[in-house]
Design a protein around this motif. Structure first.
Motif, PDB file in Angstrom:
ATOM      1  N   ALA A 115       0.805  -1.215   0.000  1.00 34.85           N
ATOM      2  CA  ALA A 115       0.000   0.000   0.000  1.00 34.85           C
ATOM      3  C   ALA A 115       0.842   1.271   0.000  1.00 34.85           C
ATOM      4  O   ALA A 115       0.576   2.197  -0.772  1.00 34.85           O
ATOM      5  CB  ALA A 115      -0.954  -0.003   1.199  1.00 34.85           C
ATOM      6  N   GLY A 116       1.873   1.341   0.842  1.00 28.41           N
ATOM      7  CA  GLY A 116       2.657   2.566   0.939  1.00 28.41           C
ATOM      8  C   GLY A 116       3.371   2.906  -0.356  1.00 28.41           C
ATOM      9  O   GLY A 116       3.320   4.046  -0.836  1.00 28.41           O
ATOM     10  N   ARG A 117       4.040   1.918  -0.949  1.00 21.91           N
ATOM     11  CA  ARG A 117       4.767   2.159  -2.194  1.00 21.91           C
ATOM     12  C   ARG A 117       3.805   2.392  -3.354  1.00 21.91           C
ATOM     13  O   ARG A 117       4.067   3.206  -4.239  1.00 21.91           O
ATOM     14  CB  ARG A 117       5.704   0.986  -2.481  1.00 21.91           C
ATOM     15  N   TYR A 118       2.699   1.657  -3.348  1.00 22.55           N
ATOM     16  CA  TYR A 118       1.689   1.863  -4.387  1.00 22.55           C
ATOM     17  C   TYR A 118       1.159   3.293  -4.313  1.00 22.55           C
ATOM     18  O   TYR A 118       0.982   3.954  -5.342  1.00 22.55           O
ATOM     19  CB  TYR A 118       0.552   0.857  -4.204  1.00 22.55           C
ATOM     20  N   ARG A 119       0.902   3.775  -3.099  1.00 17.73           N
ATOM     21  CA  ARG A 119       0.349   5.116  -2.945  1.00 17.73           C
ATOM     22  C   ARG A 119       1.309   6.174  -3.470  1.00 17.73           C
ATOM     23  O   ARG A 119       0.891   7.144  -4.112  1.00 17.73           O
ATOM     24  CB  ARG A 119       0.011   5.387  -1.477  1.00 17.73           C
ATOM     25  N   VAL A 120       2.623   6.011  -3.231  1.00 19.44           N
ATOM     26  CA  VAL A 120       3.595   6.962  -3.755  1.00 19.44           C
ATOM     27  C   VAL A 120       3.519   6.997  -5.280  1.00 19.44           C
ATOM     28  O   VAL A 120       3.473   8.067  -5.899  1.00 19.44           O
ATOM     29  CB  VAL A 120       5.019   6.607  -3.278  1.00 19.44           C
ATOM     30  N   SER A 121       3.508   5.824  -5.901  1.00 22.41           N
ATOM     31  CA  SER A 121       3.453   5.751  -7.362  1.00 22.41           C
ATOM     32  C   SER A 121       2.135   6.322  -7.886  1.00 22.41           C
ATOM     33  O   SER A 121       2.098   7.039  -8.895  1.00 22.41           O
ATOM     34  CB  SER A 121       3.611   4.299  -7.808  1.00 22.41           C
ATOM     35  N   PHE A 122       1.062   5.974  -7.215  1.00 20.01           N
ATOM     36  CA  PHE A 122      -0.288   6.416  -7.563  1.00 20.01           C
ATOM     37  C   PHE A 122      -0.370   7.940  -7.563  1.00 20.01           C
ATOM     38  O   PHE A 122      -0.845   8.558  -8.528  1.00 20.01           O
ATOM     39  CB  PHE A 122      -1.212   5.801  -6.519  1.00 20.01           C
ATOM     40  N   MET A 123       0.138   8.563  -6.493  1.00 17.47           N
ATOM     41  CA  MET A 123       0.057  10.007  -6.376  1.00 17.47           C
ATOM     42  C   MET A 123       1.082  10.705  -7.267  1.00 17.47           C
ATOM     43  O   MET A 123       0.868  11.847  -7.693  1.00 17.47           O
ATOM     44  CB  MET A 123       0.231  10.424  -4.915  1.00 17.47           C
ATOM     45  N   LEU A 124       2.183  10.035  -7.569  1.00 16.56           N
ATOM     46  CA  LEU A 124       3.150  10.609  -8.508  1.00 16.56           C
ATOM     47  C   LEU A 124       2.496  10.750  -9.883  1.00 16.56           C
ATOM     48  O   LEU A 124       2.653  11.785 -10.552  1.00 16.56           O
ATOM     49  CB  LEU A 124       4.391   9.725  -8.575  1.00 16.56           C
ATOM     50  N   ILE A 125       1.765   9.728 -10.316  1.00 19.34           N
ATOM     51  CA  ILE A 125       1.055   9.805 -11.600  1.00 19.34           C
ATOM     52  C   ILE A 125      -0.021  10.885 -11.534  1.00 19.34           C
ATOM     53  O   ILE A 125      -0.209  11.662 -12.486  1.00 19.34           O
ATOM     54  CB  ILE A 125       0.446   8.440 -11.949  1.00 19.34           C
ATOM     55  N   THR A 142       9.108  17.579  -3.675  1.00 21.79           N
ATOM     56  CA  THR A 142       8.551  18.274  -2.518  1.00 21.79           C
ATOM     57  C   THR A 142       7.018  18.249  -2.542  1.00 21.79           C
ATOM     58  O   THR A 142       6.371  18.013  -1.515  1.00 21.79           O
ATOM     59  CB  THR A 142       9.045  19.723  -2.471  1.00 21.79           C
ATOM     60  N   THR A 143       6.440  18.461  -3.722  1.00 17.51           N
ATOM     61  CA  THR A 143       4.984  18.403  -3.861  1.00 17.51           C
ATOM     62  C   THR A 143       4.467  17.015  -3.522  1.00 17.51           C
ATOM     63  O   THR A 143       3.453  16.859  -2.829  1.00 17.51           O
ATOM     64  CB  THR A 143       4.579  18.789  -5.292  1.00 17.51           C
ATOM     65  N   LEU A 144       5.168  15.995  -4.002  1.00 16.83           N
ATOM     66  CA  LEU A 144       4.756  14.616  -3.734  1.00 16.83           C
ATOM     67  C   LEU A 144       4.859  14.292  -2.247  1.00 16.83           C
ATOM     68  O   LEU A 144       3.951  13.687  -1.672  1.00 16.83           O
ATOM     69  CB  LEU A 144       5.620  13.653  -4.544  1.00 16.83           C
ATOM     70  N   GLN A 145       5.954  14.701  -1.617  1.00 18.54           N
ATOM     71  CA  GLN A 145       6.130  14.428  -0.188  1.00 18.54           C
ATOM     72  C   GLN A 145       5.035  15.081   0.642  1.00 18.54           C
ATOM     73  O   GLN A 145       4.537  14.483   1.597  1.00 18.54           O
ATOM     74  CB  GLN A 145       7.512  14.920   0.257  1.00 18.54           C
ATOM     75  N   ALA A 146       4.642  16.281   0.277  1.00 19.26           N
ATOM     76  CA  ALA A 146       3.580  16.967   1.020  1.00 19.26           C
ATOM     77  C   ALA A 146       2.245  16.246   0.846  1.00 19.26           C
ATOM     78  O   ALA A 146       1.445  16.167   1.780  1.00 19.26           O
ATOM     79  CB  ALA A 146       3.469  18.409   0.543  1.00 19.26           C
ATOM     80  N   LEU A 147       2.012  15.690  -0.351  1.00 16.25           N
ATOM     81  CA  LEU A 147       0.750  15.012  -0.611  1.00 16.25           C
ATOM     82  C   LEU A 147       0.683  13.667   0.104  1.00 16.25           C
ATOM     83  O   LEU A 147      -0.361  13.282   0.634  1.00 16.25           O
ATOM     84  CB  LEU A 147       0.584  14.809  -2.116  1.00 16.25           C
ATOM     85  N   ILE A 148       1.803  12.947   0.130  1.00 15.00           N
ATOM     86  CA  ILE A 148       1.833  11.630   0.764  1.00 15.00           C
ATOM     87  C   ILE A 148       1.667  11.758   2.271  1.00 15.00           C
ATOM     88  O   ILE A 148       0.943  10.989   2.911  1.00 15.00           O
ATOM     89  CB  ILE A 148       3.143  10.886   0.430  1.00 15.00           C
ATOM     90  N   SER A 150       3.549  11.027   4.737  1.00 11.94           N
ATOM     91  CA  SER A 150       4.312  10.137   5.619  1.00 11.94           C
ATOM     92  C   SER A 150       5.768  10.554   5.585  1.00 11.94           C
ATOM     93  O   SER A 150       6.082  11.712   5.304  1.00 11.94           O
ATOM     94  CB  SER A 150       4.123   8.678   5.180  1.00 11.94           C
ATOM     95  N   SER A 151       6.680   9.646   5.847  1.00 15.71           N
ATOM     96  CA  SER A 151       8.092   9.974   5.931  1.00 15.71           C
ATOM     97  C   SER A 151       8.613  10.552   4.619  1.00 15.71           C
ATOM     98  O   SER A 151       8.584   9.882   3.574  1.00 15.71           O
ATOM     99  CB  SER A 151       8.899   8.724   6.295  1.00 15.71           C
ATOM    100  N   ALA A 152       9.093  11.794   4.680  1.00 14.65           N
ATOM    101  CA  ALA A 152       9.650  12.416   3.477  1.00 14.65           C
ATOM    102  C   ALA A 152      10.878  11.654   3.002  1.00 14.65           C
ATOM    103  O   ALA A 152      11.113  11.509   1.791  1.00 14.65           O
ATOM    104  CB  ALA A 152      10.007  13.874   3.774  1.00 14.65           C
ATOM    105  N   ARG A 153      11.672  11.120   3.938  1.00 16.13           N
ATOM    106  CA  ARG A 153      12.884  10.382   3.569  1.00 16.13           C
ATOM    107  C   ARG A 153      12.522   9.085   2.854  1.00 16.13           C
ATOM    108  O   ARG A 153      13.145   8.744   1.842  1.00 16.13           O
ATOM    109  CB  ARG A 153      13.719  10.082   4.823  1.00 16.13           C
ATOM    110  N   GLN A 154      11.518   8.369   3.349  1.00 19.18           N
ATOM    111  CA  GLN A 154      11.125   7.125   2.694  1.00 19.18           C
ATOM    112  C   GLN A 154      10.548   7.392   1.305  1.00 19.18           C
ATOM    113  O   GLN A 154      10.804   6.631   0.362  1.00 19.18           O
ATOM    114  CB  GLN A 154      10.095   6.388   3.552  1.00 19.18           C
ATOM    115  N   THR A 155       9.771   8.467   1.174  1.00 16.12           N
ATOM    116  CA  THR A 155       9.232   8.817  -0.136  1.00 16.12           C
ATOM    117  C   THR A 155      10.359   9.123  -1.103  1.00 16.12           C
ATOM    118  O   THR A 155      10.358   8.650  -2.252  1.00 16.12           O
ATOM    119  CB  THR A 155       8.292  10.026  -0.025  1.00 16.12           C
TER     120      THR A 155
END
Length: 358
Positions: A115-125, A142-148, A150-155
């Protein structure tokens, strides 16, 4: 989710979006009692009302309890789909197609099916399409990290992995070269949009629709638009998995959902006439298909057996909880309608109608 009946208090969890809740402890002493329920999940935010205990361990929820994103017409369509005699054989085909190996060398099931990795990819698209087609902000890290959220470093670390796999490219914003925009490559769009496209294909078969709507989604821009509109809905209403607790639990594990699909496919193969043959459920075959270790597959199977969800022996399925099958089918019917509606709108638009940037 809390129950306050005046006579008894119990903790409830919602079993599925089938507007039925299962009681966490024996409620036999309070059958027939009208309970006051307050649902806190984002998909049920701010909804409360009365429910009536109608059987051991089950509460039938009135219309007011249904998710805010799903109206009466939506629920009527769900049950119309599920009651079609060909529904289960079409679900068997979905299960077969959903775990077909991809041509991509990278272990995409492991990379993207959590779920976490899918969500990053999902929101990146989502961010990429919002910027290029809908006037959104530049899709920077930075935009993606704010939207996700969760951990900015993991993103950032996962985005670096996507870059290494050539799932993501970086280009300068033509209006401000200092901004580095994340562009979703076609293979990433294909992998993230794959499940939605397969649900549309299932609706094509259910409706005997020609030309098939899923065929139009082979074009990366259209499939990316499908992901964008789905993500926009999620941002407004919450994740679509939230009303389905066991599916949600499995999506939070590496390859948990593809494993569920493989096992459900075996259930259909054993119980539905003319259903496609099941993928063998041995550790070796599942590990090779999902591109994870045998130990990880074994751990998932042991956890599912301990929870009473399903059980395997050797290459075969020996038990599948009927209530889990019901949850899976309700989830699938919701997905079929949701994605089919989005795809119908997208394919009805004129080519290039939404384009803003090249």
């Amino acid at each position: 989710m809390k129950l306050d009946s005046g006579r008894a208090e119990c903790e409830f969890h919602h079993r599925s979006a089938a507007v039925v809740l299962r009681v966490g402890s024996d409620p036999s002493h309070c059958l027939g009692t009208v309970f006051r329920l307050d649902l806190q999940s984002p998909n049920f935010a701010g909804i409360s009302g009365d429910g009536l205990a109608i059987g051991s361990g089950r509460i039938r929820i009135k219309k007011a309890f249904r998710p805010t994103m799903l109206g009466d017409a939506f629920f009527s369509r769900i049950y119309e789909i599920i009651n079609k005699p060909e529904f289960r054989i079409i679900m068997a085909g979905y299960c077969r197609d959903a775990i077909e190996p991809t041509e991509i060398v990278w272990p995409t099931h492991k990379m993207l099916n959590r779920a976490g990795r899918y969500r990053v990819s999902f929101m990146l698209i989502h961010n990429d399409h919002a910027w290029r087609h809908h006037g959104g902000p530049p899709p920077t890290l930075t935009t993606l990290q704010a939207l996700i959220g969760s951990s900015a470093r993991q993103t950032a670390a996962f985005v670096a992995t996507l870059k290494a796999a050539r799932f993501v490219t970086v280009e300068a914003d033509p209006d401000d070269a200092r901004l580095k925009c994340l562009r979703a490559a076609s293979p990433l769009v294909a992998e993230i949009g794959r499940s939605g496209r397969l649900f549309v294909a299932a609706m094509d078969r259910l409706a005997d629709r020609q030309p098939a709507l899923a065929g139009a989604l082979a074009e990366p821009e259209r499939l990316g638009e499908l992901v964008y509109r789905s993500a926009r809905h999620v941002l407004r209403h919450g994740m679509l998995t939230e009303p389905f607790p066991r599916i949600l639990a499995l999506t939070n594990r590496d390859c948990g959902y593809p494993l569920l699909v493989a096992v459900a496919g075996a259930q259909y193969a054993a119980s539905v006439p003319d259903a496609p043959a099941a993928t063998p459920l041995s550790l070796r075959v599942l590990a090779d298909r999902l591109r994870v270790s045998r130990a990880h597959v074994g751990n998932l199977l042991q956890e599912a057996e301990a929870a009473g969800w399903f059980r395997t022996a050797g290459r075969s399925l020996t038990y599948f909880d009927p209530s889990l099958l019901e949850e899976f089918e309700l989830w699938a019917a919701c997905q079929m309608i949701f994605y089919d509606d989005l795809a119908s709108d997208i394919c009805a638009e004129r080519p290039g109608q939404e384009a803003v940037r090249a």
